[in-house]
Design a protein around this motif. Sequence first.
Motif, mmCIF file in Angstrom:
data_model
loop_
_atom_site.group_PDB
_atom_site.id
_atom_site.type_symbol
_atom_site.label_atom_id
_atom_site.label_comp_id
_atom_site.label_asym_id
_atom_site.label_seq_id
_atom_site.Cartn_x
_atom_site.Cartn_y
_atom_site.Cartn_z
ATOM 1 N N VAL A 1 0.828 -1.204 0.000
ATOM 2 C CA VAL A 1 0.000 0.000 0.000
ATOM 3 C C VAL A 1 0.865 1.258 0.000
ATOM 4 C CG1 VAL A 1 -1.959 -1.105 1.154
ATOM 5 C CG2 VAL A 1 -0.142 -0.070 2.535
ATOM 6 N N ASP A 2 0.281 2.358 -0.475
ATOM 7 C CA ASP A 2 0.884 3.685 -0.388
ATOM 8 C C ASP A 2 0.326 4.372 0.848
ATOM 9 O OD1 ASP A 2 2.494 3.523 -2.595
ATOM 10 O OD2 ASP A 2 1.088 4.501 -3.951
ATOM 11 N N VAL A 3 1.227 4.956 1.636
ATOM 12 C CA VAL A 3 0.843 5.558 2.906
ATOM 13 C C VAL A 3 1.322 7.000 2.967
ATOM 14 C CG1 VAL A 3 0.922 5.290 5.416
ATOM 15 C CG2 VAL A 3 1.119 3.284 3.961
ATOM 16 N N VAL A 4 0.483 7.887 3.490
ATOM 17 C CA VAL A 4 0.863 9.294 3.682
ATOM 18 C C VAL A 4 0.591 9.678 5.136
ATOM 19 C CG1 VAL A 4 0.340 9.877 1.283
ATOM 20 C CG2 VAL A 4 -1.431 10.167 3.030
ATOM 21 N N GLY A 5 0.994 10.907 5.485
ATOM 22 C CA GLY A 5 0.763 11.389 6.837
ATOM 23 C C GLY A 5 1.956 11.140 7.725
ATOM 24 N N ASP A 6 1.707 10.915 8.987
ATOM 25 C CA ASP A 6 2.778 10.686 9.954
ATOM 26 C C ASP A 6 3.235 9.236 9.851
ATOM 27 O OD1 ASP A 6 4.457 10.375 12.149
ATOM 28 O OD2 ASP A 6 3.297 11.787 13.380
ATOM 29 N N VAL A 7 4.374 9.023 9.218
ATOM 30 C CA VAL A 7 4.903 7.671 9.010
ATOM 31 C C VAL A 7 6.135 7.435 9.878
ATOM 32 C CG1 VAL A 7 3.963 7.428 6.688
ATOM 33 C CG2 VAL A 7 6.221 8.439 6.991
#
Length: 346
Positions: free
Chosen positions: A88-94
């Motif tokens: 998956v592609d994830v954004v935000g606070d990683v």
Amino acid sequence: MSWWDVDDDDDEQLPDESDIRVRPSRRGSRPRTKTRPAHKDAVIGTVLGVDRGRYTVLLDENRTSEREITASRASELRRQPIVNGDRVDVVGDVSGEQGTLARIVRIKERSTLLRRSADDTDEVERIIVANADQMLIVVAAANPEPRARLVDRYLVAAFDAGITPLLVITKTDLAHPADFMTLFAGLPLTVLTSRTDDMPVAEIAELLVGHSTVFVGHSGVGKSTLVNALVPEAHRSTGHVNRVTGRGRHTSSSAVSYRLSHDGRSGWIIDTPGVRSFGLGHVDTSNILRSFPDLNRRADECPRGCTHLPDAPDCALNEASQAGELDSVTLQRLDSLQRLLTTFAS
């Protein structure tokens, strides 16, 4: 009197725009658009677990920056299932720091999908795992008694998904599995046996490293025990078999991924909840036949729509069998194929 003759003072009696009241929209005034953000800053991760709308995602696998984060799904993905094994592609606070929450915005193309339906008449798919390349079927030689029909269904699902099946027969100290094993002799299937007091952990681990393997099996067959032997830190709960019903108790409620380490190499084990039924309403029978390349080539001579079952008219496979053109090994494989096709058709 012409309207030209009306006094300008009369304009004060007419309403102006400030007097007009407009009821605000319940949906707000933000313009609707189908254009979605590109999320060019997204990072790629692998889903390791799903729990009540929260996803555990592994980032930077096998790097010094490897970390697990917690994520939710973007609103545009609300109708798309996100399952264990998904890329998956994830954004935000990683960052992965405690209390942070990222957001999954895209699901990468899947290489495989292990699916099941509620029953054979239900065409609605329940996706269990994504991107697994092996399936380890765990069955007990006794307590509970082995169910060949359920194993057949697992095999059908694996062949349909393009996943390589493996079979481990546990509790062989309670009963000899020779007769049960003959049912699968004609299949492209690796079979291992395991005793309660002597599990071939190293031999099984050797087959799993370098792969993503989904574990499946009837409740009570020792699947969680095997997972704990391969990955001691997993601490999967183990259950017992009811003496009256002969059924095992469910000890796993969701699919969870564990990293397996063996001789300096690693792989992934995806443990799934034990099931007592495995619907095949979604299966394409042609995928089953492709798992038997030698028979698939002969099947090219079959009439269109041939079921390849023992009573199928003008079936090239049956005609070759009756004419004595198949050796003993191929005959056994044909019997296994037709048993799987019968399982799907019944």
